[in-house]
Design an enzyme around this catalytic site. Structure first.
Site: not given
Length: 229
Positions: A135, A133, A12, A107, A179-180
């Site tokens: 996350d 990230t 992103g 990731n 946030g997976r």
């Protein structure tokens, strides 16, 4: 080993990429070990096509704008890479006398970083990842650039929702956070609470599985107690 450097953006295109980019350019040129800092235009796809721009040649007044510039100066990518692609990237790096590679992303980018590092190791090219990230779930990383902004945004959003519910207290609001499989963004919602009784009243993290029956009964009883007792 003296040589050139290249920065690659992935994932992103958030403003934190440009902040990291600014720091890399300034530190690399001040080190005395880097002759030229390149940027790959369009992420790994740009490196594959040898589409590099010379960042170290940018005037200081332009560089100074990077920390407050949204998006990504270089552009990013989500390329699905094969082993032959990593070999091709290594060839481009050698041809440009690039000894240092910095890959900035989440990731997926860190996975590509590791694979490129394996290919480049025998060639004397060092590859390193810069975490990015919201996350906050990259392994062996205390906190990732980008998470702080997300935590602040999450807290503000919950405060606004809480104000809405207080104005019309006839409903319950359930917020699903990004946030997976990591609960850092969800946990940041706790920052919205400034006084006893403030939202969020219940926080459920993905690290602790929701068990139907047990958790469901507790959830309903807590909501009932808070709003109706």
């Amino acid at each position: 080993m003296r040589g050139n450097m290249v920065i690659i953006h992935g994932g992103g295109p958030t403003a934190v990429l440009n902040c990291s980019l600014y720091g890399v350019i300034k530190e690399a040129m001040a080190s005395g070990e880097v002759d030229c800092v390149y940027g790959a235009l369009g992420g790994t796809g740009g490196l594959l096509q040898d589409r590099l721009t010379e960042l170290s040649a940018l005037p200081e007044e332009q560089l100074a704008l990077l920390p407050s510039t949204p998006g990504s100066l270089l552009g990013t990518s989500r390329d699905a890479l094969e082993q032959t692609d990593y070999e091709r990237m290594a060839e481009v790096l050698e041809a440009r006398n690039i000894r240092y590679v910095l890959m900035n992303g989440g990731n997926g980018t860190m996975d590509a970083c590791g694979k490129l590092g394996m290919v480049c190791k025998a060639r004397g090219i060092m590859v390193m990842g810069i975490p990015k990230t919201h996350d906050n779930d990259i392994a062996v990383t205390d906190h990732c650039p980008g998470y702080g902004s997300m935590a602040r945004y999450m807290a503000g959003t919950i405060r606004e929702l809480a104000a809405d519910v207080r104005s019309l207290p006839i409903h319950v609001v359930i917020v699903e956070a990004l946030g997976r499989n990591a609960g850092w963004t969800t946990a940041a919602s706790a920052l919205a609470s400034e006084r006893p009784g403030d939202a969020p009243h219940l926080i459920y993290l993905p690290e602790r599985p929701f068990r139907e029956g047990v958790n469901q009964e507790t959830l309903i009883s807590r909501i009932w107690a808070f709003f109706f007792e």
